[in-house]
Scaffold this active site. Structure first.
Site, PDB file in Angstrom:
ATOM      1  N   CYS A  80       6.188  -3.447  -9.850  1.00 26.93           N
ATOM      2  CA  CYS A  80       7.381  -4.291  -9.709  1.00 26.93           C
ATOM      3  C   CYS A  80       8.502  -3.643 -10.517  1.00 26.93           C
ATOM      4  CB  CYS A  80       7.082  -5.689 -10.260  1.00 26.93           C
ATOM      5  SG  CYS A  80       8.441  -6.840 -10.166  1.00 26.93           S
ATOM      6  N   GLU A 119       1.077  -5.006  -1.598  1.00 29.80           N
ATOM      7  CA  GLU A 119       0.635  -5.990  -2.593  1.00 29.80           C
ATOM      8  C   GLU A 119       1.473  -5.792  -3.842  1.00 29.80           C
ATOM      9  OE1 GLU A 119      -2.630  -6.679  -5.962  1.00 29.80           O
ATOM     10  OE2 GLU A 119      -1.616  -4.833  -5.432  1.00 29.80           O
ATOM     11  N   ARG A 166      -6.100 -14.877  -9.581  1.00 28.58           N
ATOM     12  CA  ARG A 166      -5.181 -13.719  -9.529  1.00 28.58           C
ATOM     13  C   ARG A 166      -4.190 -13.999  -8.412  1.00 28.58           C
ATOM     14  NH1 ARG A 166      -6.016  -8.835 -11.912  1.00 28.58           N
ATOM     15  NH2 ARG A 166      -4.829  -7.045 -11.174  1.00 28.58           N
ATOM     16  N   ARG A 168      -1.071 -12.917  -6.284  1.00 27.47           N
ATOM     17  CA  ARG A 168      -0.325 -11.720  -5.886  1.00 27.47           C
ATOM     18  C   ARG A 168       0.435 -12.004  -4.606  1.00 27.47           C
ATOM     19  NH1 ARG A 168      -1.007 -10.480 -10.362  1.00 27.47           N
ATOM     20  NH2 ARG A 168      -1.966  -8.596 -11.225  1.00 27.47           N
TER      21      ARG A 168
HETATM   22  C1  LIG Z   1      -1.026  -1.452  -9.226  1.00 30.39           C
HETATM   23  S1  LIG Z   1      -1.856   0.064  -9.206  1.00 30.39           S
HETATM   24  C2  LIG Z   1      -2.641   0.029  -7.642  1.00 30.39           C
HETATM   25  C3  LIG Z   1      -4.111  -0.241  -7.731  1.00 30.39           C
HETATM   26  C4  LIG Z   1      -4.887  -0.156  -6.430  1.00 30.39           C
HETATM   27  N1  LIG Z   1      -4.432  -1.075  -5.429  1.00 30.39           N
HETATM   28  C5  LIG Z   1      -6.382  -0.347  -6.674  1.00 30.39           C
HETATM   29  O1  LIG Z   1      -7.054  -1.058  -5.943  1.00 30.39           O
HETATM   30  O2  LIG Z   1      -6.907   0.236  -7.643  1.00 30.39           O
HETATM   31  C6  LIG Z   1      -0.555   1.220  -8.992  1.00 30.39           C
HETATM   32  C7  LIG Z   1      -0.998   2.676  -9.042  1.00 30.39           C
HETATM   33  O3  LIG Z   1       0.158   3.508  -8.827  1.00 30.39           O
HETATM   34  C8  LIG Z   1      -0.041   4.712  -9.556  1.00 30.39           C
HETATM   35  N2  LIG Z   1       1.261   5.389  -9.738  1.00 30.39           N
HETATM   36  C9  LIG Z   1       2.225   5.105 -10.654  1.00 30.39           C
HETATM   37  N3  LIG Z   1       3.253   5.969 -10.534  1.00 30.39           N
HETATM   38  C10 LIG Z   1       2.933   6.833  -9.521  1.00 30.39           C
HETATM   39  C11 LIG Z   1       3.595   7.951  -8.935  1.00 30.39           C
HETATM   40  N4  LIG Z   1       4.767   8.367  -9.382  1.00 30.39           N
HETATM   41  N5  LIG Z   1       2.999   8.598  -7.894  1.00 30.39           N
HETATM   42  C12 LIG Z   1       1.793   8.181  -7.429  1.00 30.39           C
HETATM   43  N6  LIG Z   1       1.109   7.129  -7.962  1.00 30.39           N
HETATM   44  C13 LIG Z   1       1.674   6.454  -8.996  1.00 30.39           C
HETATM   45  C14 LIG Z   1      -0.668   4.230 -10.868  1.00 30.39           C
HETATM   46  O4  LIG Z   1      -1.376   5.270 -11.506  1.00 30.39           O
HETATM   47  C15 LIG Z   1      -1.584   3.091 -10.378  1.00 30.39           C
HETATM   48  O5  LIG Z   1      -2.903   3.548 -10.170  1.00 30.39           O
END
Ligand SMILES: C[S@@+](CC[C@H](N)C(=O)[O-])C[C@H]1O[C@@H](n2cnc3c(N)ncnc32)[C@H](O)[C@@H]1O
Length: 395
Positions: A80, A119, A166, A168
């Site tokens: 977010c 999500e 949770r 979302r």
């Molecule tokens: C909210 S988590 C998503 C989790 C996923 N839905 C799961 O089931 O595990 C967001 C993910 O985005 C990744 N992320 C953050 N910045 C990023 C970037 N610049 N490029 C690619 N991935 C990134 C983070 O490492 C994190 O694992």
């Protein structure tokens, strides 16, 4: 239409797990933890799915959209952030630098997948606090401008039979070229005949909160600069018009924290006698005089939370800090030993509906962290089912 999928911000693969149970094939995925040498979530994903040629460990900002394989569904759970936009010099629009949603838009512009599922935290509907709803409306408008109709629902997993409270927001996008789009436009009762309604039925519509109905301005910068609205947990956007109501889910018997506990838990998860006082303090009610940076005196207060956690209720929301001695971390009274302990990494996985030991091989701290970031697999499994049925009707 085939059931090909790409997964962005993939973490440990919650979306993929839920969708592949419904016959989807993941043709590309991306996960990158900025400023970390060790890419734990990426490694966990490869360990479980085994296909490093499909999974990219590149910063999404650096991904060449032209190299992404064709697909019919894009799924992602981006953080977010601030989605405000301004006019750029070249008469286009410009979002804030580093905001990952604009990377998704860049990819979708190139690949134009017929379907999208996002999500995010439910706070997205209310942010920023000084212009409530702006970020979400900017997001909807930019997807609408790409030709997508949208439906959203805030879902509390516990209210649909999963062992965690949770909450979302899920945003479903369907391109105007799909049969589903035409059917949805023609539908009189869109709330009870949309993407979410079959798997997540609505009991009723709340009469306490007024219906929101907004024509989205052509110029997204005007939306970004001036729009605000108290958006509700359910809504849709079609042909530039946003409609939102507060819906109430049916009552069910919850699945509880007690239902998913492990047996014969290792001694290392138990609390020491000398830690108990610190835990009691963290979980207890407080009223502390404080002074702000500007010198203003105020009283910080917070209420008590259950200590130990109730075993006859779903778990509270699991956060990425679950590993630490923290007010929001779970502590249970183990039914076998009658002693207090933390939840185990396997219990953290069960709370999100991942198979036992999904994150095995990572440190305990990272196992909890990845689960705090992940989603409830059973929820997206249901959404995968709904989308699979929709795709079966496409050509
Ligand atoms: C909210 S988590 C998503 C989790 C996923 N839905 C799961 O089931 O595990 C967001 C993910 O985005 C990744 N992320 C953050 N910045 C990023 C970037 N610049 N490029 C690619 N991935 C990134 C983070 O490492 C994190 O694992």
């Amino acid at each position: 239409m085939n059931k090909t999928l790409i997964e962005l911000f993939a973490g440990v693969g919650g979306f993929r797990l839920g969708f592949e149970k419904n016959g989807f094939e993941t043709v590309w995925a991306n996960q990158f933890e900025p400023s970390k040498k060790k890419q734990d979530a990426y490694e966990c994903y490869i360990h479980n799915f085994g296909d490093s040629e499909v999974h990219s460990n590149e910063d999404i900002n650096k991904v060449d959209e032209k190299k992404i394989p064709d697909h019919n569904v894009i799924v992602y759970g981006s953080p977010c952030q601030d989605y405000s936009v301004a006019h750029s010099n070249a008469k286009g629009i410009e979002g804030k630098k580093g905001v990952l949603f604009w990377e998704v838009v860049r990819l979708m512009k190139e690949k134009k997948p017929p379907f999208m599922l996002m999500e995010n935290v439910d706070r997205l509907l209310k942010s920023p606090s000084k212009q409530r709803g702006r970020d979400f409306m900017v997001m909807c408008k930019s997807l609408n401008d790409l030709g997508y109709g949208l439906e959203w629902r805030v879902i509390n997993a516990a209210e649909y039979g999963f062992p965690q409270k949770r909450k979302r927001i899920f945003l479903f996008g369907f391109h105007e070229s799909t049969n589903y789009y035409k059917e949805f436009v023609a539908q009189d009762d869109k709330l009870n005949n949309g993407f979410f309604s079959k798997e997540f039925p609505i009991e009723s519509i709340s009469s306490k909160k007024s219906v929101v109905d907004i024509e989205l301005e052509d110029d997204i910068v005007v939306i970004s600069d001036t729009y605000q609205a108290n958006l509700h947990n359910t809504g849709y956007v079609i042909e530039g018009r946003l409609h939102s109501v507060e819906t109430i889910p049916p009552k069910i018997n919850p699945v509880t924290l007690g239902d998913i506990l492990e047996k014969d838990v290792d001694e290392k998860y138990y609390l020491n006698e000398d830690e108990l006082e610190a835990w009691r303090y963290l979980k207890g009610a407080k009223s502390i005089p404080r002074v702000s940076k500007t010198g203003h005196s105020y009283t910080f207060t917070e209420g008590a939370i259950a200590f130990p956690d109730h075993l006859d209720r779903p778990a509270r929301t699991m956060l990425t800090s679950e590993a630490s001695k923290n007010r929001s971390s779970h502590v249970v009274r183990d039914p076998q030993t009658n002693r207090l302990r933390k939840i185990t990494p396997v219990e953290a996985e069960r709370i999100n509906g991942f198979p036992d030991n999904w994150t095995e091989g990572l440190s305990d701290r990272m196992r909890y962290f990845c689960m705090g970031n992940a989603l409830v697999v059973g929820l997206v499994e249901k959404m995968g089912k709904a989308l699979s049925d929709i795709i079966d009707k496409e050509v």
